[in-house]
Design a protein around this motif. Structure first.
Motif, PDB file in Angstrom:
ATOM      1  N   LEU A   1     -11.276   4.767  -1.769  1.00  0.00           N
ATOM      2  CA  LEU A   1     -12.620   5.261  -2.077  1.00  0.00           C
ATOM      3  C   LEU A   1     -12.605   6.215  -3.259  1.00  0.00           C
ATOM      4  O   LEU A   1     -13.483   6.154  -4.135  1.00  0.00           O
ATOM      5  CB  LEU A   1     -13.193   5.957  -0.846  1.00  0.00           C
ATOM      6  CG  LEU A   1     -14.621   6.495  -0.967  1.00  0.00           C
ATOM      7  CD1 LEU A   1     -15.579   5.343  -1.245  1.00  0.00           C
ATOM      8  CD2 LEU A   1     -15.024   7.228   0.312  1.00  0.00           C
ATOM      9  N   ALA A   2     -11.590   7.101  -3.304  1.00  0.00           N
ATOM     10  CA  ALA A   2     -11.515   8.053  -4.417  1.00  0.00           C
ATOM     11  C   ALA A   2     -11.289   7.329  -5.742  1.00  0.00           C
ATOM     12  O   ALA A   2     -11.930   7.633  -6.749  1.00  0.00           O
ATOM     13  CB  ALA A   2     -10.390   9.052  -4.151  1.00  0.00           C
ATOM     14  N   ALA A   3     -10.368   6.356  -5.759  1.00  0.00           N
ATOM     15  CA  ALA A   3     -10.107   5.613  -6.989  1.00  0.00           C
ATOM     16  C   ALA A   3     -11.337   4.830  -7.421  1.00  0.00           C
ATOM     17  O   ALA A   3     -11.712   4.802  -8.608  1.00  0.00           O
ATOM     18  CB  ALA A   3      -8.920   4.668  -6.784  1.00  0.00           C
ATOM     19  N   GLY A   4     -12.012   4.200  -6.444  1.00  0.00           N
ATOM     20  CA  GLY A   4     -13.227   3.448  -6.783  1.00  0.00           C
ATOM     21  C   GLY A   4     -14.336   4.346  -7.284  1.00  0.00           C
ATOM     22  O   GLY A   4     -15.106   3.973  -8.162  1.00  0.00           O
ATOM     23  N   ALA A   5     -14.432   5.573  -6.706  1.00  0.00           N
ATOM     24  CA  ALA A   5     -15.483   6.503  -7.135  1.00  0.00           C
ATOM     25  C   ALA A   5     -15.288   6.930  -8.576  1.00  0.00           C
ATOM     26  O   ALA A   5     -16.256   7.052  -9.350  1.00  0.00           O
ATOM     27  CB  ALA A   5     -15.502   7.716  -6.213  1.00  0.00           C
TER      28      ALA A   5
ATOM     29  N   LEU B   1      -6.263   7.315   5.623  1.00  0.00           N
ATOM     30  CA  LEU B   1      -5.766   7.759   4.316  1.00  0.00           C
ATOM     31  C   LEU B   1      -5.881   6.646   3.269  1.00  0.00           C
ATOM     32  O   LEU B   1      -6.254   6.900   2.124  1.00  0.00           O
ATOM     33  CB  LEU B   1      -4.301   8.213   4.455  1.00  0.00           C
ATOM     34  CG  LEU B   1      -4.070   9.539   5.184  1.00  0.00           C
ATOM     35  CD1 LEU B   1      -2.570   9.789   5.359  1.00  0.00           C
ATOM     36  CD2 LEU B   1      -4.710  10.686   4.400  1.00  0.00           C
ATOM     37  N   ILE B   2      -5.545   5.427   3.687  1.00  0.00           N
ATOM     38  CA  ILE B   2      -5.672   4.286   2.752  1.00  0.00           C
ATOM     39  C   ILE B   2      -7.122   4.143   2.281  1.00  0.00           C
ATOM     40  O   ILE B   2      -7.418   3.952   1.098  1.00  0.00           O
ATOM     41  CB  ILE B   2      -5.183   2.992   3.427  1.00  0.00           C
ATOM     42  CG1 ILE B   2      -3.667   3.039   3.608  1.00  0.00           C
ATOM     43  CG2 ILE B   2      -5.577   1.772   2.608  1.00  0.00           C
ATOM     44  CD1 ILE B   2      -3.114   1.894   4.436  1.00  0.00           C
ATOM     45  N   GLY B   3      -8.058   4.270   3.244  1.00  0.00           N
ATOM     46  CA  GLY B   3      -9.466   4.176   2.878  1.00  0.00           C
ATOM     47  C   GLY B   3      -9.900   5.273   1.932  1.00  0.00           C
ATOM     48  O   GLY B   3     -10.665   5.050   0.994  1.00  0.00           O
ATOM     49  N   LEU B   4      -9.421   6.486   2.183  1.00  0.00           N
ATOM     50  CA  LEU B   4      -9.792   7.606   1.308  1.00  0.00           C
ATOM     51  C   LEU B   4      -9.223   7.427  -0.097  1.00  0.00           C
ATOM     52  O   LEU B   4      -9.889   7.718  -1.089  1.00  0.00           O
ATOM     53  CB  LEU B   4      -9.286   8.923   1.930  1.00  0.00           C
ATOM     54  CG  LEU B   4      -9.999   9.367   3.211  1.00  0.00           C
ATOM     55  CD1 LEU B   4      -9.339  10.616   3.787  1.00  0.00           C
ATOM     56  CD2 LEU B   4     -11.481   9.646   2.915  1.00  0.00           C
TER      57      LEU B   4
ATOM     58  N   VAL C   1     -11.571  -2.237  -7.887  1.00  0.00           N
ATOM     59  CA  VAL C   1     -10.642  -2.884  -6.953  1.00  0.00           C
ATOM     60  C   VAL C   1      -9.190  -2.649  -7.390  1.00  0.00           C
ATOM     61  O   VAL C   1      -8.314  -2.297  -6.582  1.00  0.00           O
ATOM     62  CB  VAL C   1     -10.944  -4.391  -6.865  1.00  0.00           C
ATOM     63  CG1 VAL C   1      -9.857  -5.104  -6.064  1.00  0.00           C
ATOM     64  CG2 VAL C   1     -12.303  -4.628  -6.239  1.00  0.00           C
ATOM     65  N   ALA C   2      -8.929  -2.835  -8.699  1.00  0.00           N
ATOM     66  CA  ALA C   2      -7.573  -2.632  -9.209  1.00  0.00           C
ATOM     67  C   ALA C   2      -7.125  -1.191  -9.025  1.00  0.00           C
ATOM     68  O   ALA C   2      -5.964  -0.919  -8.627  1.00  0.00           O
ATOM     69  CB  ALA C   2      -7.514  -3.021 -10.688  1.00  0.00           C
TER      70      ALA C   2
ATOM     71  N   ALA D   1      -3.802   2.748  -6.218  1.00  0.00           N
ATOM     72  CA  ALA D   1      -3.685   4.026  -5.502  1.00  0.00           C
ATOM     73  C   ALA D   1      -3.086   3.834  -4.123  1.00  0.00           C
ATOM     74  O   ALA D   1      -2.209   4.594  -3.682  1.00  0.00           O
ATOM     75  CB  ALA D   1      -5.062   4.688  -5.399  1.00  0.00           C
ATOM     76  N   VAL D   2      -3.535   2.821  -3.419  1.00  0.00           N
ATOM     77  CA  VAL D   2      -3.011   2.556  -2.078  1.00  0.00           C
ATOM     78  C   VAL D   2      -1.545   2.139  -2.142  1.00  0.00           C
ATOM     79  O   VAL D   2      -0.714   2.550  -1.323  1.00  0.00           O
ATOM     80  CB  VAL D   2      -3.861   1.470  -1.388  1.00  0.00           C
ATOM     81  CG1 VAL D   2      -3.199   1.030  -0.086  1.00  0.00           C
ATOM     82  CG2 VAL D   2      -5.260   2.001  -1.117  1.00  0.00           C
ATOM     83  N   ALA D   3      -1.205   1.310  -3.153  1.00  0.00           N
ATOM     84  CA  ALA D   3       0.185   0.867  -3.284  1.00  0.00           C
ATOM     85  C   ALA D   3       1.111   2.044  -3.559  1.00  0.00           C
ATOM     86  O   ALA D   3       2.224   2.109  -3.022  1.00  0.00           O
ATOM     87  CB  ALA D   3       0.274  -0.171  -4.410  1.00  0.00           C
ATOM     88  N   LYS D   4       0.669   2.947  -4.412  1.00  0.00           N
ATOM     89  CA  LYS D   4       1.486   4.135  -4.686  1.00  0.00           C
ATOM     90  C   LYS D   4       1.661   4.984  -3.431  1.00  0.00           C
ATOM     91  O   LYS D   4       2.737   5.522  -3.161  1.00  0.00           O
ATOM     92  CB  LYS D   4       0.832   4.961  -5.792  1.00  0.00           C
ATOM     93  CG  LYS D   4       0.837   4.300  -7.162  1.00  0.00           C
ATOM     94  CD  LYS D   4       2.242   4.169  -7.730  1.00  0.00           C
ATOM     95  CE  LYS D   4       2.216   3.634  -9.157  1.00  0.00           C
ATOM     96  NZ  LYS D   4       3.608   3.481  -9.685  1.00  0.00           N
TER      97      LYS D   4
END
Length: 338
Positions: free
Chosen positions: A12-16, A6-9, A49-50, A55-58
């Motif tokens: 990835l979504a935020a970076g995309a 989930l963290i990776g997804l 990256v930011a 997204a992961v932190a949230k």
């Protein structure tokens, strides 16, 4: 394992999202400089990256304090990355500009070489054809009277001298372009060099009724190669005599300034078209459509005289230029102080 996925997804979504926006920005700025593209790429990377970290932190329900710490760390790294990117981007952009200039210069030199080969071929073929015809006429006895035979001999000698000068000019120019010119600087009295050059050009000037005038005083000494300096002065005088109409004047002067020694050759040629001023010292440029050498032998052949002047002056660390003055033009040579 599920949390890691989930963290990776999320990342990835935020970076995309940020990457898509960056791709659109690059498409809009596709005609911009290399530096702009590098800055945009670095900015997109940092923002991706930011966005991923946020997204992961949230998703992980980090506290606001922890999120600020992470983002401050990312921003610090981003500043370093952007500074390094701008620095190397500028160097890359400068290298690209230099490479483009080098390619343009090489194309210009290649065009000049092709033009030079065509013109020199013409300048050699024309007198050779005439010499062959006169030699065959003498050999077959077509001409028998003494006056005509003597004239044929004279014309063969004149054409031979012309081709010899042309070959000498080609050899000198090849040494300059190949970096094989070896100067032996000495203390040279400029007055003596100019006097010898005037004496050599005087017969040519006399045939066109052109007056050669040298300044009476103010002649400095210069630290230069004597043979090369004599070639510079002679070529400038020959060029001015060649293009100055009959009953004109060629004036030569020299002096010493704060940045070195200067020498000028002024004539009454009527001036040079503004479009040709920047091309006067190019190889094979003559400023005229006619390619047949004049009967007086005033030309150096192939339009090499002024190109040799520039090469020899620059080999001394000096510079040469030309500008229109009144009813003629003035060539000015500046050599650094010894």
């Amino acid at each position: 394992m599920t949390d890691t996925l989930l963290i990776g997804l999320y990342a990835l979504a935020a970076g995309a999202v940020v990457g898509t926006a960056g791709a659109l920005a690059l498409r809009i700025l596709r005609k911009s400089s290399i530096l702009t593209h590098i800055v945009v790429l670095l900015t997109v990377t940092v923002l991706a990256v930011a966005a991923g970290v946020t997204a992961v932190a949230k998703a992980m329900f980090l506290s606001g304090h922890d999120l600020r710490v992470v983002l401050i760390t990312v921003c610090a790294a981003a500043l370093v990355s952007l500074a390094a990117g701008v620095f190397f981007g500028r160097r890359l952009a400068a290298s690209a500009v230099w490479a483009q200039q080098a390619r343009d210069r090489e194309r210009h030199l290649e065009a000049g070489r092709r033009e030079l080969v065509a013109w020199v071929s013409h300048d050699l073929r024309t007198p050779l054809a005439g010499m062959r015809a006169m030699a065959e006429a003498l050999e077959d006895g077509v001409v028998a009277d003494w006056a005509t035979v003597a004239e044929y001999h004279r014309r063969i000698r004149v054409e031979t001298d012309r081709m010899t000068r042309l070959v000498d000019d080609l050899f000198e120019l090849s040494r300059i372009n190949a970096g094989a010119l070896r100067l032996i600087p000495t203390i040279v009295p400029l007055r003596e060099v100019v006097s010898d050059a005037i004496a050599g050009v005087a017969p040519l000037a006399a045939t066109k009724k052109i007056t050669l005038v040298a300044a009476e005083s103010g002649w400095p000494t210069v630290h230069a190669g004597e043979r090369e300096l004599a070639r510079v002065v002679t070529n400038l005088l020959v060029n001015s005599v060649r293009y100055t109409p009959a009953d004109g004047t060629v004036h030569i002067d020299a002096g010493r300034g704060r940045d070195g020694v200067w020498l000028t050759v002024s004539d009454t040629c009527g001036g040079i078209p503004d479009a040709d001023l920047d091309r006067v010292f190019d190889i094979a440029f003559r400023g005229e459509r006619a390619r047949t050498p004049d009967s007086g032998g005033s030309g150096t052949g192939g339009g090499l005289g002024l190109a040799i002047v520039r090469g020899l002056v620059e080999a001394h660390g000096g510079r040469v230029g030309v500008r229109n003055i009144g009813h003629g033009c003035r060539f000015e040579v500046r050599l650094p102080a010894g």
